[in-house]
Design a protein around this motif. Structure first.
Motif, PDB file in Angstrom:
ATOM      1  N   PHE A   1      -7.839  31.236  46.715  1.00 27.95           N
ATOM      2  CA  PHE A   1      -6.542  31.930  46.812  1.00 27.95           C
ATOM      3  C   PHE A   1      -5.779  31.733  45.511  1.00 27.95           C
ATOM      4  CE2 PHE A   1      -6.042  27.661  48.453  1.00 27.95           C
ATOM      5  CZ  PHE A   1      -4.814  27.223  47.958  1.00 27.95           C
ATOM      6  N   GLU A   2      -4.696  32.461  45.377  1.00 26.40           N
ATOM      7  CA  GLU A   2      -3.867  32.390  44.180  1.00 26.40           C
ATOM      8  C   GLU A   2      -2.444  32.011  44.542  1.00 26.40           C
ATOM      9  OE1 GLU A   2      -4.057  36.039  42.014  1.00 26.40           O
ATOM     10  OE2 GLU A   2      -6.190  35.785  41.472  1.00 26.40           O
ATOM     11  N   VAL A   3      -1.789  31.326  43.613  1.00 24.86           N
ATOM     12  CA  VAL A   3      -0.395  30.926  43.798  1.00 24.86           C
ATOM     13  C   VAL A   3       0.384  31.330  42.560  1.00 24.86           C
ATOM     14  CG1 VAL A   3       1.201  29.014  44.193  1.00 24.86           C
ATOM     15  CG2 VAL A   3      -1.097  28.961  45.202  1.00 24.86           C
ATOM     16  N   ALA A   4       1.407  32.136  42.736  1.00 28.74           N
ATOM     17  CA  ALA A   4       2.247  32.505  41.606  1.00 28.74           C
ATOM     18  C   ALA A   4       3.089  31.313  41.166  1.00 28.74           C
ATOM     19  CB  ALA A   4       3.161  33.674  41.988  1.00 28.74           C
ATOM     20  N   LEU A   5       3.055  31.022  39.878  1.00 26.78           N
ATOM     21  CA  LEU A   5       3.928  29.992  39.320  1.00 26.78           C
ATOM     22  C   LEU A   5       5.251  30.672  38.995  1.00 26.78           C
ATOM     23  CD1 LEU A   5       1.331  28.179  37.014  1.00 26.78           C
ATOM     24  CD2 LEU A   5       2.030  27.577  39.340  1.00 26.78           C
ATOM     25  N   ASP A   6       6.057  30.844  40.028  1.00 26.37           N
ATOM     26  CA  ASP A   6       7.239  31.703  39.928  1.00 26.37           C
ATOM     27  C   ASP A   6       8.513  30.942  39.596  1.00 26.37           C
ATOM     28  OD1 ASP A   6       7.474  30.373  42.320  1.00 26.37           O
ATOM     29  OD2 ASP A   6       7.415  32.160  43.582  1.00 26.37           O
ATOM     30  N   ARG A   7       8.401  29.659  39.329  1.00 30.00           N
ATOM     31  CA  ARG A   7       9.550  28.870  38.875  1.00 30.00           C
ATOM     32  C   ARG A   7       9.153  28.160  37.599  1.00 30.00           C
ATOM     33  NH1 ARG A   7       8.631  27.236  43.976  1.00 30.00           N
ATOM     34  NH2 ARG A   7       8.231  25.075  43.362  1.00 30.00           N
ATOM     35  N   SER A   8       9.982  28.241  36.588  1.00 29.42           N
ATOM     36  CA  SER A   8       9.658  27.543  35.352  1.00 29.42           C
ATOM     37  C   SER A   8      10.925  27.142  34.629  1.00 29.42           C
ATOM     38  CB  SER A   8       8.783  28.412  34.435  1.00 29.42           C
ATOM     39  OG  SER A   8       9.513  29.522  33.965  1.00 29.42           O
ATOM     40  N   ILE A   9      10.786  26.141  33.805  1.00 32.21           N
ATOM     41  CA  ILE A   9      11.893  25.666  32.985  1.00 32.21           C
ATOM     42  C   ILE A   9      11.300  25.004  31.759  1.00 32.21           C
ATOM     43  CG2 ILE A   9      12.033  23.445  34.190  1.00 32.21           C
ATOM     44  CD1 ILE A   9      15.063  23.507  33.770  1.00 32.21           C
ATOM     45  N   SER A  10      11.880  25.265  30.614  1.00 32.12           N
ATOM     46  CA  SER A  10      11.389  24.644  29.393  1.00 32.12           C
ATOM     47  C   SER A  10      11.689  23.152  29.413  1.00 32.12           C
ATOM     48  CB  SER A  10      12.033  25.286  28.163  1.00 32.12           C
ATOM     49  OG  SER A  10      13.413  24.936  28.094  1.00 32.12           O
TER      50      SER A  10
END
Length: 600
Positions: free
Chosen positions: A354-363
């Motif tokens: 399955f796939e999981v979107a990495l939909d949260r990010s922060i530098s």
């Protein structure tokens, strides 16, 4: 006494001794058929499964190192929680009806960070490691005071499984300090160890002579030509049982190379030759496991080669606990010399895909400014400090200074990888394995350098060296002396809060590192997973806060193993600390591991 009626290792009052020709269990000849299984490389909820499968292959003993640095990351502490619960591990071995060999070092090599020696040992320049030096011996005494009671109360004569304890580790390849070996013997005996004590060395005349001591039973380490190697061992030890205490049936991998494998039939033939001599054996490895987190070691014989996350080792039992080709080939060989259970392990079904979107990010820079950040704090220095100097012994750190002009930036040495930024813009990478130490800075501004300790050398003269940026730090030949350093708290890296603390963390599209990215996924029941890292740059991945280990696009491995016990029914979290870039921010879980190309 038949195998079915022989007392188990949990029977009190039993004996184990070195005879004229054999190991003697309760006075009767006993051949050790052992396999290496490092508790610290396996999730504790999977220990029983791996131990059980060792018995199903025909083994009667489990061997393990003890990593001093993992139990004592800070002097005066001795952690036995969770995956460091050696007592539980030994008790599970006994419950399976098997025996145990313990190798407490203090030096273990093992492709493990710093060869198992705590980095804090080396902060005192007067400490002389692996020799009879007072500061070092005092530290070992503290270590053994905490460790040996766990082992001693589980010796065979007290109803436990432990039949042998090893002194040091391949010491003849390092030195010949007999007073040091004698001091280790005294510490073990005064700590309650009554079972026979052994040494291990490669079977050369010099190593066997330098690494041994009267009263210690010599064993050898090799992976082929058993008759020849055992003959050398016999010349140095005219009586007593012969044993290959590390039968190398595979090998480890390092970044940028191929995945090391050997043919099952070839390895089985070498094992058959060994067992045909009547010798005892310990397979290195039976089950390798994983260098989770930042625990991998490295080698440096002119070129720095950090060990990869997977410690599959091409062993009979794979990294994820599956019986591989060598399991069946070795089982057939062992069956020629000893009883093998009728029960056999079954292969697991393919892992969920399955796939999981990495939909949260922060530098990383934004995360450091977050009010809830626990990543670390800056401290100022009037010189360029090493990471060891500031007490930061693993992982990542940021160095910062201000430069008034551009020019050639150089360091004495980089240990081990430095990403250079000027006012937030990438300038370049200095990599130890390429012997990089200088690059051009295009202009004035704030210079920030993300430094990664990629694993401490575990073998040879570079054990214990400082990590970080090694001075002098020069810009066009002029010293840079005003520095700030922020050691990154690795335990805080996967915190989901760091992704949600600032609305600037919400983004879509590609991920430019250094940055954190995260996503969520649901499972009905916990099961092993394999996280593909294809298309990712370099960093660490975390599931539910647990550091699965390092990934790197240069390979050879293209997956990270996710032990099933890390998961929980329902919602689970994945966080990635990416230091380079991810063009397509998706976490893909695949059906099987991919450890990389081989040389075949």
């Amino acid at each position: 006494m038949s195998a079915s009626t022989q007392p188990g290792p949990s029977t009190p009052g039993r004996t184990f001794a070195i005879g004229e020709e054999d190991f003697l269990l309760d006075g009767e000849p006993f051949r050790i058929l052992s396999g290496a299984l490092h508790y610290f490389r396996v999730h504790p909820d999977l220990w029983a499964d791996r131990i059980h499968k060792a018995r199903l292959m025909g083994l009667n003993t489990i061997e393990t190192y003890v990593p001093w640095n993992e139990h004592s990351p800070v002097r005066g502490t001795f952690d036995t929680r969770a995956g460091l619960d050696l007592a539980r591990f030994l008790d599970l071995i006994a419950a399976e009806g098997l025996y145990a060999i313990v190798r407490p070092g203090p030096y273990i090599c093992a492709e493990w960070d710093n060869g198992g020696l705590p980095a804090w040992l080396f902060t005192n320049p007067e400490v002389g490691v692996r020799r009879n030096e007072p500061h070092y011996m005092e530290a070992i005494s503290e270590y053994f005071d905490a460790l040996l009671p766990i082992v001693a109360e589980r010796q065979i004569d007290r109803g436990g499984p432990v039949i042998l304890v090893q002194i040091e580790n391949e010491y003849g390849a390092y030195s010949d300090d007999k007073d040091y070996l004698a001091a280790l013997v005294e510490l073990n005996r005064s700590g309650g160890i009554t079972v026979p004590l052994t040494t291990i060395d490669q079977p050369t005349d010099q190593m066997l002579a330098d690494g041994g001591l009267p009263g210690l039973h010599k064993t050898a380490s090799f992976g082929s030509r058993a008759n020849e190697r055992l003959a050398t061992l016999r010349r140095h030890q005219p009586t007593g049982p012969l044993m290959c205490a590390e039968f190398w049936n595979g090998w480890f991998d390092f970044w940028g190379a191929h995945h090391h494998t050997t043919g099952a039939a070839e390895a089985a033939a070498e094992l058959d030759e060994l067992l045909a001599t009547g010798a005892s054996v310990n397979l290195y490895m039976f089950h390798g496991g994983t260098n989770f987190g930042l625990t991998n070691g490295a080698n440096d014989k002119g070129v720095y080669q950090p060990t990869v996350t997977s410690y599959d080792y091409d062993a009979p039992l794979t990294e994820s606990g599956e019986p591989g080709p060598k399991f069946w080939a070795f089982r057939d060989v062992i069956a020629k010399y000893a009883p093998v259970p009728d029960e056999v392990p079954t292969a697991s079904a393919p892992a969920p895909v399955f796939e999981v979107a990495l939909d949260r990010s922060i530098s990383l820079s934004d995360a450091l400014f977050s009010p809830s950040s626990k990543l670390g704090t800056w401290a100022g220095y009037d010189h360029l400090p090493t990471l060891d100097e500031i007490g930061h012994f693993r992982g990542f750190a940021l160095y910062r200074t201000t430069v008034g002009s551009g020019g050639v930036l150089s360091f004495g040495e980089v240990r081990d990888r430095a990403q250079v930024f000027l006012d937030g813009a990438p300038v370049g990478v200095l990599s130890r394995d390429h012997h990089d130490s200088a690059l051009t800075v295009p202009g004035a501004g704030v210079l920030e350098i993300l430094v990664e300790d990629q694993g401490r050398v575990n073998y040879g003269p570079r054990i214990g060296e400082d990590k970080g940026l090694i001075g002098p730090a020069l810009l066009d030949g002029e010293p840079l002396s005003a520095w700030e350093v922020l050691p990154l708290a690795v335990d805080a890296l996967p915190a989901e809060a760091s992704l949600d603390a600032d609305p600037r963390g919400a983004s879509a599209g590609s991920i430019a590192g250094p940055a954190f990215a995260g996503g969520s996924f649901d499972v009905d029941e916990p099961t092993d997973l394999f996280l593909s890292t294809v298309g990712w740059g370099k960093g660490n991945a975390f599931v539910n806060g647990f550091d699965l280990g390092r990934y790197w696009g240069r390979g050879p491995g293209e997956t990270l193993y996710v032990p099933g016990p890390l998961l929980r029914p329902g919602r689970n979290e994945i966080v990635v600390f990416e230091t380079l870039a991810i063009a397509d921010p998706v976490a893909r879980f695949v059906a099987a591991p991919e450890l990389g190309h081989t040389d075949f």
